[in-house]
Design an enzyme around this catalytic site. Structure first.
Site, short mmCIF file in Angstrom:
data_model
loop_
_atom_site.label_atom_id
_atom_site.label_comp_id
_atom_site.label_asym_id
_atom_site.label_seq_id
_atom_site.Cartn_x
_atom_site.Cartn_y
_atom_site.Cartn_z
N ASP A 168 0.84 -1.20 0.00
CA ASP A 168 0.00 0.00 0.00
C ASP A 168 0.88 1.25 0.00
O ASP A 168 2.09 1.18 0.10
CB ASP A 168 -0.95 0.00 1.21
CG ASP A 168 -0.20 0.03 2.55
OD1 ASP A 168 0.90 -0.56 2.63
OD2 ASP A 168 -0.69 0.64 3.50
N HIS A 504 1.37 -9.00 -3.17
CA HIS A 504 0.36 -7.95 -3.03
C HIS A 504 1.10 -6.61 -3.05
O HIS A 504 1.67 -6.19 -2.04
CB HIS A 504 -0.40 -8.13 -1.71
CG HIS A 504 -1.48 -7.10 -1.52
ND1 HIS A 504 -2.70 -7.19 -2.15
CD2 HIS A 504 -1.51 -5.95 -0.81
CE1 HIS A 504 -3.44 -6.15 -1.82
NE2 HIS A 504 -2.73 -5.37 -1.00
N ASP A 553 0.60 -17.64 -3.50
CA ASP A 553 1.33 -16.60 -4.23
C ASP A 553 0.37 -15.91 -5.20
O ASP A 553 0.45 -16.07 -6.41
CB ASP A 553 2.51 -17.25 -4.97
CG ASP A 553 3.42 -16.21 -5.60
OD1 ASP A 553 3.19 -15.00 -5.40
OD2 ASP A 553 4.38 -16.62 -6.30
N GLU A 562 1.78 -10.20 0.99
CA GLU A 562 2.20 -8.80 0.84
C GLU A 562 3.71 -8.73 1.10
O GLU A 562 4.33 -9.70 1.54
CB GLU A 562 1.43 -7.91 1.83
CG GLU A 562 1.61 -6.43 1.53
CD GLU A 562 0.52 -5.53 2.12
OE1 GLU A 562 -0.43 -6.06 2.74
OE2 GLU A 562 0.62 -4.31 1.96
O1 9MR Z 1 2.11 -6.56 9.65
C1 9MR Z 1 0.84 -6.18 10.13
C2 9MR Z 1 0.22 -7.34 10.86
O2 9MR Z 1 0.97 -7.65 12.01
C3 9MR Z 1 -1.22 -7.03 11.23
O3 9MR Z 1 -1.82 -8.19 11.77
C4 9MR Z 1 -1.98 -6.56 9.99
C5 9MR Z 1 -3.42 -6.21 10.28
O4 9MR Z 1 -3.53 -5.11 11.11
O5 9MR Z 1 -1.33 -5.44 9.44
C6 9MR Z 1 -0.03 -5.72 8.98
O6 9MR Z 1 0.51 -4.55 8.46
C7 9MR Z 1 -0.01 -4.04 7.26
C8 9MR Z 1 -0.41 -2.60 7.54
O7 9MR Z 1 -1.49 -2.56 8.43
C9 9MR Z 1 -0.73 -1.82 6.28
N1 9MR Z 1 0.33 -1.95 5.32
C10 9MR Z 1 0.64 -3.33 4.99
C11 9MR Z 1 1.09 -4.08 6.21
C12 9MR Z 1 1.55 -5.49 5.87
O8 9MR Z 1 0.51 -6.31 5.45
#
Ligand code: 9MR
Length: 584
Positions: A168, A504, A553, A562
Site C-alpha cells: 500500500d 500484493h 502466491d 504482501e
Molecule cells: O504486519 C501487520 C500485521 O501484524 C497485522 O496483523 C496486519 C493487520 O492489522 O497489518 C499488517 O501490516 C499491514 C499494515 O497494516 C498496512 N500496510 C501493509 C502491512 C503489511 O501487510
C-alpha cells in the site's frame, strides 16, 4: 515462469561450510537412497541413505531427509532422493552477499517522493515520484471507525519522503521504527559489511555507507512527522500518513493518488496524517537516538539533530504517555494499533542511554519491567521476541551491542537471557521437520519475519557464545525461507526456481499487459498465516490446510503475500550475517 519443485531444499543454494539438507515428503517408512551429482556432467559426488523418516508435527508430512553437509566443493549440483531430482543449485561462499544488496535495494524501490530513475532502479522498476503533495498535508479531523473523535490540527506539515510501508501507499511511523532500527542495528554490529557504492542509489558516491543513506531517507520522514515545538503536543509524532480510501490494486501508480481532497467527494477521499500517538513518538525517539550515535562520524550536524529530536520526543511521550492509536476512519490504511507502550518506553530509553549516557535514562531502564527479561524466553508466552508492536527486545539488544556504563554483570545477565531465548528457538527448530524456528504461535500475518527475527536471536547467541551450532540454526532458518519448506516454495523473489512472483503490491503487480513489473529480486513476502485474513485465502479454503501451508502466491492475498519494510529489514540483517559468518 516458475517451475513446480518436488523436493524441499534451499533453491538458492548452500554455503560451502554450512549445513546442507534436502527432503522428500513421502509415506514410506524405510530409508531412501540419495545422490549428489554435478549438474553439468551427471557425475555422482557423494551418496547416502536418508535419515530415519520423521513426521513433521505441524504439517503431518513424513519427511525423508538427505544430509550432505559434509560436501564442501563449490559448484552446481543436483540432489536426488530415491528417483526424485532437484533442479540444479549452487554450493558456494557468496550466496548471501547478493541477497543482502538486493534486499537492501528494495528500500530504494519503495521510496516515496522521489522519481526512481532507470539508472538506479533499472528499466523495469523506474517510475515517477509518488505523492509529492505529502509535502503539505493536514491532519485528519473527524470520527474514526471506533467512534473516537479526532480534532485534527490547525497547521499542515511536510510529510514527504520516506518509504511506502508495503503493497500500500501508507507510511506508518510505528512500522518505520522497527525497520530503521533493524537496518541501523545491522550496520552497527557489522559496520565493515556495508560500504558506499554497495547499492544503485543516487547517494552511492557520497562517502557514506549506502545502508545509512537509505535509512536516512526514512529517518528524515520520521523527523518530519514530529509536531514542531510551540504547537499543541509539540514533540509528539503523528502515527501515520495514508489515503482515506485504499487505492486500487494493482493498476494505480503512486502518482495517481495524491492529496486530492477535491478529486472525489471531499468528505471521504484524500490523504492525511493521523493523530499523534505515544507509540509513534517513542519509535521516533528510539530510532533517532540510535541514528544520533551512528551518524556522529559521518555527519555531525545530522547526528545532533537526531539526538535533539529524540530527546524532545522522549519528553513529549513522558508528558503524554497514553495517547493510543485509533481505528482507521474509512478504509485506506492499516492501524498499527500499538496499545501497550511500556515496551516502547523501555526501548527508547535504552537507545537514548546508549547514545547519551545520561543517568535519567539509565534510571528509567532499571525501573522498567522489561529490564533483565526477554520476550520469547521459555515461560514468557509465545515464541517470538520482537515485531512492530513488541519492541523491548530491540532495546536489550542495543544494550549488549553498544558499550555503555552498565556493569559487566548487568550485560552478562541480558546476554544470558538472549542465549536462553535462542535455545528455545533452537529446540523448536529441531522439532520441526522443516527446520522452522517458529512454532504454531509464530504463524501469524508476516510469519516469515517471525522466522527472520528469531534467526536474529540465534545469530546473537552465536556472537555471544561462539557456539557454531547457532550458525547452522541461522542457515537452516534461511533454508526454510528459500524453499526447504512444505510448500517447496522460495518466499524470496528471484532466489530459487519456484519463487515469489505475485506479491500484493500496487506497482510490482507482475501484469505485463498493464505495464506493471514483477517484484524485483530480494523481496520477501509475509508467508503462511494460520488465520484466514483476506478474501483470497478464504475463497481458496486455506483454512483446511495445515498451518504452514496456508499461503498462496496471489496478488489478492494481502494477509499471506504482501511485502513490507519490517519484513525485508530482517532479511537484510540475516543475509548479511550469514554472508559474513560463513566466509573463511
Ligand atoms: O504486519 C501487520 C500485521 O501484524 C497485522 O496483523 C496486519 C493487520 O492489522 O497489518 C499488517 O501490516 C499491514 C499494515 O497494516 C498496512 N500496510 C501493509 C502491512 C503489511 O501487510
Amino acid at each position: 515462469m516458475s517451475k513446480a519443485v518436488q523436493l524441499s531444499y534451499n533453491q538458492a543454494g548452500y554455503l560451502r561450510h554450512g549445513p546442507k539438507f534436502a527432503a522428500l515428503a513421502r509415506e514410506t517408512s524405510g530409508q531412501l537412497p540419495w545422490t549428489l551429482s554435478e549438474a553439468a556432467t551427471g557425475v555422482v559426488q557423494i551418496q547416502g541413505i536418508t535419515l530415519p523418516a520423521y513426521r513433521d508435527p505441524l504439517t503431518g508430512a513424513l519427511l525423508h531427509c538427505a544430509d550432505f553437509s559434509s560436501f564442501k566443493t563449490a559448484g552446481v549440483y543436483i540432489i536426488q532422493i530415491d528417483e526424485i531430482p532437484s533442479e540444479p543449485f549452487r554450493i558456494g561462499d557468496n550466496l548471501y552477499g547478493t541477497l543482502t544488496r538486493d534486499a537492501l535495494h528494495f528500500f530504494y524501490l519503495m521510496r516515496s517522493g522521489i522519481a526512481l530513475t532507470e539508472q538506479y532502479a533499472g528499466k523495469a522498476w523506474a517510475r515517477p515520484a509518488g505523492h509529492l503533495s505529502d509535502k503539505d498535508i493536514r491532519a485528519f479531523a473527524g470520527t474514526d471507525a471506533q467512534g473516537t473523535k479526532w480534532d485534527g490540527c490547525s497547521f499542515s506539515i511536510d510529510g514527504s519522503g520516506g518509504w511506502y510501508d508495503a503493497g500500500d501507499y501508507g507510511k506508518y511511523v510505528v512500522n518505520g521504527g522497527i525497520s530503521v532500527w533493524t537496518l541501523q542495528n545491522a550496520f552497527e554490529r557489522m559496520p565493515d559489511s556495508f560500504s558506499d557504492g554497495d547499492l544503485a542509489i543516487p547517494e552511492q558516491q557520497n562517502g557514506i555507507p549506502d545502508i545509512l543513506d537509505e535509512t536516512r531517507w526514512e529517518l528524515e520522514f520520521l523527523l518530519r512527522m514530529q509536531i514542531p515545538s510551540g504547537q499543541p503536543l509539540g514533540g509528539m509524532a503523528f502515527h501515520k500518513l495514508h489515503d482515506r480510501v485504499w487505492s486500487g490494486v494493482p493498476a494505480e501508480l503512486p502518482t495517481y493518488m495524491d492529496n486530492n481532497n477535491e478529486m472525489k467527494d471531499g468528505a471521504s477521499w484524500g490523504r492525511y496524517v493521523y493523530e499523534p500517538t505515544t507509540a509513534a513518538t517513542l519509535n521516533l525517539a528510539a530510532c533517532a537516538a540510535q541514528a544520533g550515535r551512528i551518524w556522529k562520524t559521518f555527519d555531525k550536524a545530522f547526528a545532533e539533530r537526531c539526538i535533539t529530536a529524540a530527546e524532545q520526543a522522549w519528553e513529549a511521550a513522558r508528558t503524554n504517555p497514553i495517547i493510543l492509536a485509533g481505528n482507521v476512519p474509512g478504509a485506506g490504511g492499516g492501524n498499527y494499533d500499538d496499545v501497550n507502550v511500556e515496551d516502547d518506553f523501555y526501548w527508547a530509553a535504552c537507545e537514548l542511554y546508549a547514545s547519551t549516557g545520561k543517568p535519567e535514562y539509565e534510571a528509567f531502564i532499571r525501573n522498567s519491567p522489561y529490564f533483565k527479561t526477554f520476550q520469547g524466553l521459555n515461560g514468557h508466552g509465545a515464541a517470538y521476541s520482537m515485531n512492530w508492536a513488541d519492541t523491548a527486545a530491540l532495546g536489550s539488544i542495543t544494550l549488549v551491542t553498544v558499550k555503555t556504563a552498565l556493569s559487566e554483570k548487568d550485560i552478562n545477565e541480558i546476554k544470558d537471557l538472549i542465549v536462553k531465548t535462542a535455545d528455545r528457538y533452537a529446540v523448536i527448530q529441531r522439532n520441526d521437520a522443516y527446520a522452522t524456528p517458529i512454532d504454531a504461535s509464530g504463524f501469524v500475518w508476516g510469519s516469515n519475519s517471525m522466522v527472520l527475527n528469531n534467526a536474529i536471536i540465534l545469530a546473537l547467541a552465536h556472537d555471544i557464545t561462539g557456539d557454531r551450532s547457532y550458525l547452522s540454526a541461522v542457515s537452516r532458518a534461511m533454508d526454510y525461507l528459500l524453499g526447504y519448506n512444505s510448500l517447496r516454495k522460495s518466499f524470496v523473489s528471484g532466489y530459487g526456481i519456484d519463487t515469489l512472483e505475485h506479491p500484493h503490491h500496487r506497482f510490482w503487480a507482475n501484469d505485463p499487459v498493464k505495464g506493471l513489473p514483477p517484484p524485483p529480486p530480494g523481496v520477501i513476502c509475509g508467508g503462511p498465516n494460520a488465520q484466514i485474513q483476506d478474501p483470497v485465502a478464504e475463497a481458496l479454503g486455506l483454512i483446511h490446510r495445515p498451518i504452514p501451508m496456508r499461503y498462496v502466491d496471489e496478488i489478492g492475498s494481502f494477509a499471506t503475500n504482501e511485502v513490507a519494510i519490517n519484513w525485508n529489514a530482517p532479511l537484510v540483517w540475516v543475509a548479511s550475517f550469514l554472508h559474513r559468518a560463513f566466509q573463511r
